[in-house]
Each structure stands twice: as structure tokens, then as C-alpha cells.
Write an enzyme that holds these catalytic residues in place. Structure first.
Site, PDB file in Angstrom:
ATOM      1  N   HIS A 125     -75.956  -8.995 -16.194  1.00  0.00           N
ATOM      2  CA  HIS A 125     -76.401  -7.828 -15.425  1.00  0.00           C
ATOM      3  C   HIS A 125     -77.905  -7.896 -15.152  1.00  0.00           C
ATOM      4  O   HIS A 125     -78.707  -7.459 -15.987  1.00  0.00           O
ATOM      5  CB  HIS A 125     -76.059  -6.534 -16.177  1.00  0.00           C
ATOM      6  CG  HIS A 125     -74.621  -6.165 -16.101  1.00  0.00           C
ATOM      7  ND1 HIS A 125     -74.129  -5.264 -15.180  1.00  0.00           N
ATOM      8  CD2 HIS A 125     -73.554  -6.586 -16.821  1.00  0.00           C
ATOM      9  CE1 HIS A 125     -72.823  -5.134 -15.342  1.00  0.00           C
ATOM     10  NE2 HIS A 125     -72.447  -5.928 -16.333  1.00  0.00           N
ATOM     11  N   GLU A 184     -79.621  -6.096 -13.276  1.00  0.00           N
ATOM     12  CA  GLU A 184     -80.197  -4.757 -13.089  1.00  0.00           C
ATOM     13  C   GLU A 184     -80.589  -4.102 -14.411  1.00  0.00           C
ATOM     14  O   GLU A 184     -81.208  -3.031 -14.414  1.00  0.00           O
ATOM     15  CB  GLU A 184     -79.205  -3.861 -12.351  1.00  0.00           C
ATOM     16  CG  GLU A 184     -78.109  -3.227 -13.193  1.00  0.00           C
ATOM     17  CD  GLU A 184     -77.011  -4.189 -13.633  1.00  0.00           C
ATOM     18  OE1 GLU A 184     -76.171  -3.805 -14.456  1.00  0.00           O
ATOM     19  OE2 GLU A 184     -76.995  -5.335 -13.148  1.00  0.00           O
ATOM     20  N   CYS A 244     -70.828  -9.682 -12.635  1.00  0.00           N
ATOM     21  CA  CYS A 244     -69.875  -9.381 -13.703  1.00  0.00           C
ATOM     22  C   CYS A 244     -68.425  -9.494 -13.218  1.00  0.00           C
ATOM     23  O   CYS A 244     -67.974 -10.596 -12.927  1.00  0.00           O
ATOM     24  CB  CYS A 244     -70.181  -8.014 -14.311  1.00  0.00           C
ATOM     25  SG  CYS A 244     -69.477  -7.809 -15.966  1.00  0.00           S
TER      26      CYS A 244
END
Length: 358
Positions: free
Chosen positions: A329, A331, A245
Site C-alpha cells: 500500500h 498510500e 493489493c
């Protein structure tokens, strides 16, 4: 209590305030996720922003102590169509209204979030005020003029260096506002992490005998972080570098590329991203308002992933140096885990076993 949302373009929405009844100003953005409101509230990348949820019912499963992505909520305000008053879930520990009250977050419900989202989509992200007061034009103008988010990273970065996890692979993390599950994703794969404040010096980083450096997500404009960009520039070539990001934007800026603010950004759990090497498309979680300008990339940087919706850059790698990053992202939290394998690519990069994405 009756309240209203006042936008920078003078549009006013009336609704009912909940959470901490006060007054707040911030940048109004929208998130298209159907779930994950607690992770969104606690994501440090939202610092300085008033988040609008496009899904109409929020709060139906309450909140708990496990799902937060930082120590406390970072948003400036929260906008929903309807806030659930009676959550029903076995993991629920506290309802949304009380959670916001405890964390001093102003919320407003009962407004037409669909219309609000269309305004932001068509006109672009803009500042907004949530208030229970009747403000004069001068008071509104002053509140907008006095709001700035240029020091956002300073408000969410840690003050001290700390180390977590155990393992033979030792990764340094420049924390510009990292989500908890990014750290967990590395630790669960057997990594030792030394976490640095954003404005750490190259000399301090090099003292720790690291296998590589990771650049986290975070709020705001990456060009507001010239010292971080210079530190990363000096580390490139001395150790592997990866980022997520805000991290990929800092990498791009360190190589002389440019970033720019998007009209309304990417925020949600349903963004399709294509791996240009494999042709595979994954559904990703995203939260960013800035992007790397494609036409500013130097010849030594290669685009590895693109956003299917608008063609923007979602992944980069250096053609010869061990440097790579993604804009989305992997995660999740909230969101799908389709792209979690990216952490294995990062780890292989830090181990010197692989250069780039599979």
C-alpha cells in the site's frame, strides 16, 4: 464484562469485552503496526475479519474524524492486550471504547496477544468467536460453519458511480473497497476520478472517455470476483491498467496467472520490499491474505518488486502493454510514506509517458 475468544482449533482465551457487547464471528488475523488502529479499523480490506493488534497498548491517542479510511469501521471484531481508558492527544475526539460502541464493533482485551499471534503464525489464520456467553460445542460449530466471507466485496463496494477531483487526467476506479487515502493520493496530484462499483460492465466504463483504469484494494479471495476479472481482461489493451493489493491480484488472474491464500498474510507497517530494477528497499504498509503465485506467471508478466521477508510477489508489470501493479500500500495510512512515489509511476502510465516502475 467477562468474555472469551474461541478459536477454530478449540483454543480459548479469556478477557474483558469492550465496545459493543454482543457476539461476533470472523477470520482472526494479526497486524504488527504500533500505531494506526483507526485506519486499520476502517480499512475495507478487513471486512469479515477480527483484527489482533500485536502492539500491547491500543487507544492511547483516541480517535478522530480525520483518520478514517472509509465511512465507518469494517472489522468484525478487535483484539488488544490493553485498551487505553484515558487517551491523551490534541487530536483526540472520542476514546476507542466509545468509538467501537457507536459503530457496533465487539472488542476484547486482557488476553495474551503474543501467544495468540504465535498460534496464528504457526497454525495459520483461522476463524474465531468473541462472546460473553457459554456456548455449547454444537453452537460453536454452527457459528463457524455459517460464517462465510465470499461476498465481502459486495458489502464494501459503492452502489453508484461518482466523480471526484479536478484535472486533465481522468482515471476510472473500480472500487472493491478502496481506502480514502488512495483516492486522496490521486486527487492531490491533480487527477479527476470516476469511481465505479466493483461489478461495473466494460461498456459502462468505456462511456466515460477515461485515460486509464485503476483497480483498488479490497477484502476476500480475488477468485470470488470472476466478473471483475473478465471486465479487466476486456479492458487490457484498450487503456492503461494499474492496481494496488487486490488490484494486482485481479490483474494477474486476468492474464491467466493464479493466486493462493497465504498462511497468515502480511498485515502491518513494517514490511520491506525490494525494487528489482533499482535494488532499492523501502519499508511498506501491507494488508493482504492472498498472493500471486510466482510459478504461475506467464512470460509476458515481469516481477518488479519482491518481499524481502519471504520472497513473495510485491509488484508486476506487463512487458509490452501499459499494465502494472503493486501488492503493498503506497498510500500508507497507517504506515511509512517511503513508497508514495508509486503514484507518480501510475500517473505517468495513464499519461502514456512511462511504462512500468522507475
Amino acid at each position: 464484562m467477562k468474555g472469551k475468544l474461541i478459536l477454530e482449533n478449540k483454543t480459548v482465551f479469556e478477557g474483558e469485552c469492550f465496545g459493543k457487547i454482543s457476539e461476533t464471528v470472523g477470520e482472526v488475523v494479526f497486524n504488527t503496526g504500533m500505531t494506526g488502529y483507526q485506519e486499520i479499523l476502517t480499512d475495507p480490506s478487513y471486512y469479515g475479519q477480527i483484527v489482533t493488534m500485536t502492539y500491547p497498548l491500543i487507544g492511547n491517542y483516541g480517535t478522530n474524524l480525520d483518520d478514517s479510511q472509509s465511512s465507518f469501521p469494517k472489522v468484525k471484531g478487535f483484539i488488544v492486550r490493553e485498551a487505553c481508558k484515558v487517551p491523551n492527544n490534541f487530536r483526540c475526539e472520542i476514546d476507542l471504547d466509545v468509538y467501537l460502541k457507536k459503530n457496533n464493533i465487539m472488542g476484547i482485551e486482557g488476553i495474551d496477544t503474543r501467544q495468540l499471534t504465535k498460534i496464528l503464525r504457526n497454525a495459520g489464520t483461522m476463524k474465531g468467536i468473541i462472546t460473553t456467553n457459554d456456548l455449547s460445542d454444537d453452537e460453536i460449530t454452527n457459528m463457524f460453519n455459517n460464517f462465510s466471507n465470499t461476498n465481502a466485496v459486495d458489502m464494501v463496494t459503492p452502489e453508484k458511480v461518482k466523480t471526484i477531483g479536478e484535472g486533465n487526467l481522468h482515471i476510472g476506479v473500480i472500487d472493491c473497497g478502496i481506502k480514502t487515502n488512495i483516492l486522496n493520493s490521486f486527487v492531490n496530484k491533480g487527477c479527476k476520478l470516476t469511481i465505479f462499483p466493483a461489478h461495473i460492465s466494460e461498456e459502462e466504463i468505456l462511456k466515460h472517455n477515461l485515460d486509464g483504469i485503476f483497480l483498488s484494494n479490497g477484502p476476500g479471495d480475488p477468485t470470488d470476483l470472476p466478473d471483475v476479472i473478465e471486465t479487466v481482461k476486456s479492458l487490457i489493451g484498450k487503456m492503461p491498467v494499474a492496481g494496488i493489493c487486490l488490484g494486482i491480484q485481479i490483474i494477474a488472474l486476468a492474464f491467466g496467472a493464479e493466486t493462493e491464500k497465504m498462511k497468515f498474510g502480511h498485515r502491518g507497517c513494517n514490511h520491506p520490499v525490494k525494487n528489482l530494477k533499482t535494488g532499492k528497499v523501502t519499508i511498506t504498509s501491507q494488508n493482504h491474505g492472498y498472493m500471486v503465485k510466482t510459478d504461475s506467471l506467464t512470460d509476458d508478466l515481469e516481477i518488479t518488486h519482491i518481499n524481502i521477508n519471504d520472497g513473495t510477489v510485491e509488484g508486476l508489470r506487463h512487458k509490452t502493454l501499459p499494465v502494472m501493479g503493486v501488492q503493498y500500500h503506497p498510500e500508507a495510512c497507517p504506515g511509512p510514506h517511503d513508497s508514495n512515489i508509486i503514484f507518480e509511476d501510475f500517473i505517468n502510465l495513464f499519461k502514456g509517458e512511462q511504462h512500468g516502475f522507475r
